[in-house]
Design a protein around this motif. Sequence first.
Motif, PDB file in Angstrom:
ATOM      1  N   SER A  59      53.810  34.888  -7.336  1.00 27.33           N
ATOM      2  CA  SER A  59      54.032  33.431  -7.289  1.00 27.33           C
ATOM      3  C   SER A  59      53.252  32.772  -6.151  1.00 27.33           C
ATOM      4  N   ILE A  60      53.066  33.488  -5.039  1.00 29.60           N
ATOM      5  CA  ILE A  60      52.268  32.924  -3.936  1.00 29.60           C
ATOM      6  C   ILE A  60      50.820  32.731  -4.386  1.00 29.60           C
ATOM      7  N   LEU A  61      50.309  33.712  -5.128  1.00 27.58           N
ATOM      8  CA  LEU A  61      48.928  33.591  -5.605  1.00 27.58           C
ATOM      9  C   LEU A  61      48.766  32.418  -6.564  1.00 27.58           C
ATOM     10  N   TYR A  62      49.739  32.244  -7.473  1.00 28.41           N
ATOM     11  CA  TYR A  62      49.644  31.098  -8.387  1.00 28.41           C
ATOM     12  C   TYR A  62      49.802  29.784  -7.634  1.00 28.41           C
ATOM     13  N   SER A  63      50.669  29.792  -6.631  1.00 30.15           N
ATOM     14  CA  SER A  63      50.843  28.580  -5.825  1.00 30.15           C
ATOM     15  C   SER A  63      49.532  28.225  -5.125  1.00 30.15           C
ATOM     16  N   SER A  64      48.888  29.250  -4.577  1.00 27.62           N
ATOM     17  CA  SER A  64      47.612  29.051  -3.894  1.00 27.62           C
ATOM     18  C   SER A  64      46.549  28.556  -4.877  1.00 27.62           C
ATOM     19  N   ALA A  65      46.477  29.215  -6.047  1.00 25.68           N
ATOM     20  CA  ALA A  65      45.475  28.821  -7.054  1.00 25.68           C
ATOM     21  C   ALA A  65      45.722  27.384  -7.504  1.00 25.68           C
ATOM     22  N   ALA A  66      46.995  27.040  -7.713  1.00 28.21           N
ATOM     23  CA  ALA A  66      47.322  25.676  -8.163  1.00 28.21           C
ATOM     24  C   ALA A  66      46.959  24.657  -7.090  1.00 28.21           C
ATOM     25  N   GLN A  93      61.985  30.142  -1.769  1.00 24.00           N
ATOM     26  CA  GLN A  93      61.037  29.426  -0.900  1.00 24.00           C
ATOM     27  C   GLN A  93      59.772  29.026  -1.686  1.00 24.00           C
ATOM     28  N   VAL A  94      59.222  29.986  -2.426  1.00 17.40           N
ATOM     29  CA  VAL A  94      57.986  29.714  -3.179  1.00 17.40           C
ATOM     30  C   VAL A  94      58.288  28.797  -4.360  1.00 17.40           C
ATOM     31  N   LYS A  95      59.457  29.003  -4.971  1.00 16.13           N
ATOM     32  CA  LYS A  95      59.853  28.157  -6.107  1.00 16.13           C
ATOM     33  C   LYS A  95      59.891  26.689  -5.684  1.00 16.13           C
TER      34      LYS A  95
ATOM     35  N   ASN B 129      54.005  41.187  -0.538  1.00 18.20           N
ATOM     36  CA  ASN B 129      55.361  41.736  -0.629  1.00 18.20           C
ATOM     37  C   ASN B 129      55.888  42.229   0.709  1.00 18.20           C
ATOM     38  N   HIS B 130      55.001  42.474   1.652  1.00 21.60           N
ATOM     39  CA  HIS B 130      55.446  42.845   3.011  1.00 21.60           C
ATOM     40  C   HIS B 130      54.835  41.874   4.010  1.00 21.60           C
ATOM     41  N   ALA B 131      54.684  40.661   3.563  1.00 16.67           N
ATOM     42  CA  ALA B 131      53.945  39.689   4.380  1.00 16.67           C
ATOM     43  C   ALA B 131      54.850  38.913   5.317  1.00 16.67           C
ATOM     44  N   ALA B 132      54.224  38.130   6.158  1.00 17.01           N
ATOM     45  CA  ALA B 132      54.925  37.176   7.019  1.00 17.01           C
ATOM     46  C   ALA B 132      54.179  35.858   6.914  1.00 17.01           C
ATOM     47  N   ARG B 133      54.813  34.812   7.376  1.00 16.53           N
ATOM     48  CA  ARG B 133      54.142  33.510   7.395  1.00 16.53           C
ATOM     49  C   ARG B 133      53.787  33.134   8.815  1.00 16.53           C
ATOM     50  N   LEU B 134      52.809  32.302   8.933  1.00 14.71           N
ATOM     51  CA  LEU B 134      52.419  31.786  10.248  1.00 14.71           C
ATOM     52  C   LEU B 134      52.404  30.267  10.182  1.00 14.71           C
ATOM     53  N   GLU B 135      53.117  29.641  11.089  1.00 11.98           N
ATOM     54  CA  GLU B 135      53.066  28.180  11.198  1.00 11.98           C
ATOM     55  C   GLU B 135      52.481  27.838  12.561  1.00 11.98           C
ATOM     56  N   VAL B 136      51.540  26.916  12.566  1.00 13.46           N
ATOM     57  CA  VAL B 136      50.776  26.624  13.780  1.00 13.46           C
ATOM     58  C   VAL B 136      50.908  25.149  14.149  1.00 13.46           C
ATOM     59  N   SER B 137      50.931  24.881  15.429  1.00 13.14           N
ATOM     60  CA  SER B 137      50.922  23.500  15.886  1.00 13.14           C
ATOM     61  C   SER B 137      50.097  23.410  17.164  1.00 13.14           C
ATOM     62  N   GLY B 138      49.390  22.313  17.336  1.00  4.88           N
ATOM     63  CA  GLY B 138      48.546  22.148  18.527  1.00  4.88           C
ATOM     64  C   GLY B 138      48.930  20.916  19.327  1.00  4.88           C
ATOM     65  N   PRO B 161      64.817  29.711   4.261  1.00 10.34           N
ATOM     66  CA  PRO B 161      64.958  31.162   4.214  1.00 10.34           C
ATOM     67  C   PRO B 161      63.862  31.786   3.361  1.00 10.34           C
ATOM     68  N   GLY B 162      63.370  32.914   3.786  1.00 11.60           N
ATOM     69  CA  GLY B 162      62.304  33.578   3.039  1.00 11.60           C
ATOM     70  C   GLY B 162      61.654  34.633   3.916  1.00 11.60           C
TER      71      GLY B 162
END
Lengths: 367, 182
Positions: A59-66, A93-95, B129-138, B161-162
Amino acid sequence: MSDFRELHNKAMGLAQLALVAREKGELGEAEALAVQAYEYEAQAADIIPVKESSEPTRSILYSSAASLAYQGKKFGVALQLIAKGLSGYPPLQVKEELKALWGQVNFEDHLREQGVILTPEDLQILLQGNVVGSGMVSYDEFLKRIQALYSILSRTVQRKMRRDYQRSGRPAGIYKYFTPALSVPRTGSFAITLRLGLPLAYQTMMFFSASEVIDEILTGVEYINKGDIESLRRLIGEEAYYLNFVSQARKMAPDGENINLVGLSSTKKSVGLTRIHKDIPVVAKLGIPEGDRLQPIKVKGVLDYANARGKDIIGFTTEDGRPLYVHVREGMDDLVRSYFDERVSVTGSYDIVQKKIYLTDIEAAED
Amino acid sequence: MNDSVIRPLHLESLEDGIPVIPKQAAGFYKQNCMICLDNQRHKSGVRLKVKHYDDSDVVFQVLWDDEVTDELRRAYADLVRATENAACAIALLLVREITDFTAIEQASRGTTIDYYLSYREETDELIFNHAARLEVSGILQEDGSNTIDGRIKGKQRRLKPGLPTFIIVVEFSYPMSKVAKV
C-alpha cells in the motif's frame, strides 16, 4: 539487484529530481519527471502480491505511485492507483493517507473536468458530500462555509495591511473587496469562484496582491488540514488573527457526514480540506483562568446581543430560560457574531459565581 | 557516543549511501545547507551538536568544498524553503550516521516531506515491512515561540499509530539538531 529494487530506485531517483525541478520553478520538467517516476513505482507495486503479509509495503508503494501520478497531473491514473492500494490490506495509517490523497486528487480532477480557468485573483471553493447533488447544495451548509471564508479573506487583508485586529464595528470597505461569481456546478459537487477585485481608488494603498492573500489562506488551510498548528501560528503571528483563522476554518471544515471535502483552489495551488471540524483543536482554551469555581459546560441556547455587557461579554439565554453571559476572546468574535439570534451549542468553562461561560467553541445546535 | 569525539560530516557525501537522493540532486541539497549555515554566519568546519534520542550527544563537524557566492545566495533567496530542504539533507545524513537505517522513499504530503527508512542491509522485496518513518523540520534561527522542542512536541502530537518514527529537527544558528524516536 532485483527487478523490483531497480524499478523502485529508478522511481525514487526521478521523484527526487522532480522535487528539485519544482523547487527551481521548472514546473513542466517537474511534471514530466513525476510521470516517469510514477510509471516505475506502479510497476514495482504491481510485483507485490495482494496478501496481508505484503503490507505495509504494497500500500505504501501504491500511495507513492499515486502521489507521483498526481504531481504529474495524471489524475485518473492516480485515482486508479489509490484504489489498488485500498483494495489490499493497508494498515490504518496508510489507509488514511490514501483516502486523503483520493480527496485531493478527486478535487483537482473535478476542476479540470469542469474546465474552470482561474485568474490569479480567483479563489474557488468546492463542496463534496451527501448534501451536494446535481449542481445543488444544502443552503445552510453552503452559507456557513462561505461566511467563514469571507471572514478569513477580510481578516487576512487586514492583517497583511498591518492593521490591529478590529474587534467591533463594521470593517472598512477596503477589507471587503471581493465579488463572488458563480461557476458551473457538476453532479456530486458544488463550486463557486470568488474574485478579489480591488477598486481602482484603493490600488495604490495596497502593498500586496490579491494572489498573495489567496496563497496565504491556502497555506493556512493546508496547515489546518495537517494539524500543523505551530506552522499556522508562525504564518499568522498575532494571536487574535490566528484564533480567528482557526475558528473560521473550523466552521468551514467538513462534518464528515453532510460534507466530506471542502476544496479551495487558486491558479497556483489546491487544498482539499478533509479534516473534520471536530478534529480541529479548539484553541480558545488558552488564556482561560483556572480555579475551583470553574467547571466544564456544554449548553444550548440563544445568543442575545441586546444583553451584551462590553465588547467581550455577550448575553446568552439557555433553553430552560437561564440568563448567562459568554466571554468571547478576541479573534472569536466573527464566529460568535455569525450565530447571533440563532440556537447554538456553547462549550467552555463556566464560572459558577459570575455566571459566565469562557467560550471555547460554538456551533449551531442540533435538534 | 560522547562529546569528546567529533565526527566529520561532509555535505558532498549526500550522494553516498542515501538511496533517496540521486547523485544529480545531491548538489541541490548541499547548496541549501551551505546557504542556511552561511546565512547564520557559519563556515565549513562548523560544529553541529546532535542530541540523540538515547540522551547522548554527538558532535559533527560539517564540511563542504565550495564557496557561498552572491549568485548562490540569490538562487536560494527563499530562506523558508531553503531551511526545509537543508534540514532534510542534514536529517538524511544523520540517519545514515547514527542509526541502522537509510532513507529509501520520499513521501510528499502537502507542504512537508516525510521519508520511509529501511535497514541498510534489507534485501527483502517487502522493503517497508520492517521500515520506519522519518519526519523532518528545520529552523533557521530558534526564538521564543519557534523552538526545537516545540517542533518535536508538535510532530509527536500529530503522529498517528503505525510504523516507528524518527523525528529530526535541525536548527541552523547554533547549529544543533535533536533526534527523537517514537
